[in-house]
Scaffold this motif. Sequence first.
Motif, PDB file in Angstrom:
ATOM      1  N   THR A   1       0.840  -1.342  -0.135  1.00  0.00           N
ATOM      2  CA  THR A   1      -0.741   0.000  -0.020  1.00  0.00           C
ATOM      3  C   THR A   1       0.645   1.370   0.444  1.00  0.00           C
ATOM      4  O   THR A   1       0.254   2.050  -0.133  1.00  0.00           O
ATOM      5  CB  THR A   1      -0.769  -0.459   1.335  1.00  0.00           C
TER       6      THR A   1
ATOM      7  N   CYS B   1      -2.632  -6.431   1.037  1.00  0.00           N
ATOM      8  CA  CYS B   1      -4.106  -6.375   1.412  1.00  0.00           C
ATOM      9  C   CYS B   1      -4.354  -7.336  -0.057  1.00  0.00           C
ATOM     10  O   CYS B   1      -3.422  -8.049  -0.732  1.00  0.00           O
ATOM     11  CB  CYS B   1      -4.494  -5.375   0.232  1.00  0.00           C
TER      12      CYS B   1
ATOM     13  N   GLY C   1      -8.647  -5.996  -0.346  1.00  0.00           N
ATOM     14  CA  GLY C   1      -8.229  -5.218   0.599  1.00  0.00           C
ATOM     15  C   GLY C   1      -8.344  -4.924   1.721  1.00  0.00           C
ATOM     16  O   GLY C   1      -8.165  -4.506   2.019  1.00  0.00           O
TER      17      GLY C   1
ATOM     18  N   VAL D   1       0.152   4.620   3.743  1.00  0.00           N
ATOM     19  CA  VAL D   1      -0.890   5.000   2.284  1.00  0.00           C
ATOM     20  C   VAL D   1      -1.047   5.405   1.562  1.00  0.00           C
ATOM     21  O   VAL D   1      -0.552   6.558   1.867  1.00  0.00           O
ATOM     22  CB  VAL D   1      -2.592   3.817   2.698  1.00  0.00           C
TER      23      VAL D   1
ATOM     24  N   TYR E   1      -2.128  -1.589  -6.947  1.00  0.00           N
ATOM     25  CA  TYR E   1      -1.677  -2.754  -6.056  1.00  0.00           C
ATOM     26  C   TYR E   1      -2.746  -4.421  -5.578  1.00  0.00           C
ATOM     27  O   TYR E   1      -3.798  -3.407  -5.979  1.00  0.00           O
ATOM     28  CB  TYR E   1      -0.631  -2.671  -4.504  1.00  0.00           C
TER      29      TYR E   1
ATOM     30  N   GLN F   1      -6.567  -2.722  -4.445  1.00  0.00           N
ATOM     31  CA  GLN F   1      -6.223  -0.473  -4.352  1.00  0.00           C
ATOM     32  C   GLN F   1      -7.286  -0.204  -4.569  1.00  0.00           C
ATOM     33  O   GLN F   1      -7.852   0.192  -4.124  1.00  0.00           O
ATOM     34  CB  GLN F   1      -5.154  -0.608  -5.461  1.00  0.00           C
TER      35      GLN F   1
ATOM     36  N   VAL G   1      -9.364  -0.015  -1.805  1.00  0.00           N
ATOM     37  CA  VAL G   1      -8.711   0.939  -0.566  1.00  0.00           C
ATOM     38  C   VAL G   1      -8.890   2.437  -0.863  1.00  0.00           C
ATOM     39  O   VAL G   1      -9.375   3.310   0.429  1.00  0.00           O
ATOM     40  CB  VAL G   1      -7.044   0.768  -0.824  1.00  0.00           C
TER      41      VAL G   1
END
Length: 366
Positions: A81, A98, A102, A259, A266, A269, A272
């Motif tokens: 992250t 993650c 996520g 983050v 990633y 992502q 997130v």
Amino acid sequence: MNTPLANAASGASGTTASGTTSAPAAAAPSAASAGLPTLPRPASDEFEAVVEHGAYMPLTQFGVIDATGDDAASFLHGQLTNDTQHLDAANARLAGYCSAKGRLLASFLTWRSGDTIRLLVSKDVQAAAQKRLSMFVLRAKAKLVDASGELTVIGLAGDVRRALSGVFDALPDGVHVKVDGAAGSLIRVPDALGRLRYLWVGPKAQVEAHLPSLDDKLKRVSPAVWDWLDIRAGEPRITQPVVEQFVPQMVNFDVLGAVNFRKGCYPGQEVVARSQYRGTIKRRTSLANVAGELETVQAGAELFHSDDPGQPCGMVVNAASAQDGGVDLLVEIKLAALASGSVHLGAAQGPALRFLALPYGFPTEV
């Protein structure tokens, strides 16, 4: 365990988000993995040494993964992250790893040691995280190895600068600033209870050669004291009981700088980012104390609110024996549950939590 806590912080559902890696999907770390042993309650003088003087503690609860090779930084950049592509020699960074949904599989402190990128990780999730990361290396010139056997990890807290000046020529002057010396790397980590804290990671022989001089100046205490200090610093750590339970924002990783929302793709992502930008974050991690001992108060335990006893409102992220009795906790919880009523451990009739102030604030939600 699949609980309501698996929901994202701000409306991200449990549906699978697209992963960003072309490798075959890897299995999540097994819930059957061996957990960390429960550390005995430290003696009162061990707590007092940190708060009133200075202390050091070998940190057996951590492992170290070394990432080497020409593509190590870019490979990790596409998996974690935080930004490892631009990680320089003078700083360390927190980062999460993650799943495609996520949810955090592991948390790391990352830094460079020469051409190597080191990942400090809870020992009980190390093997699973390392194996999963290795599955995605593919054609990248990168290799992940367990460096725990060659390295010693020491935590230092309190009035420790004079003792450290006998080992390192200079000391880090800011949080997550790093200096290197013949005995390894010294990283300043967030203060706890207003006391300085440092992580010292270096080759076993070199570190152990300096320990007698530390013993002349500092008290050696249990690694359980470090767990307590991490909690009082408000810095969550992903351990085996809470693997895949939290989106990073639910454990305050966005606030703690773990983050980078501008660095690109990633695994997880999309989830997130959606949690960050969709609207108000409804779940956060708070600091609390509860009566009991670690034999019965552990990470992964569910929390229940007095006004809604039928379903959990949160979960224990980390737990450690507290100086003034009971157990200090970092708990992921619905923010609405903090507004009124009481929160209890394990069941609506369980011990009530007493909430404490975190050493940092949250961004203003709009």
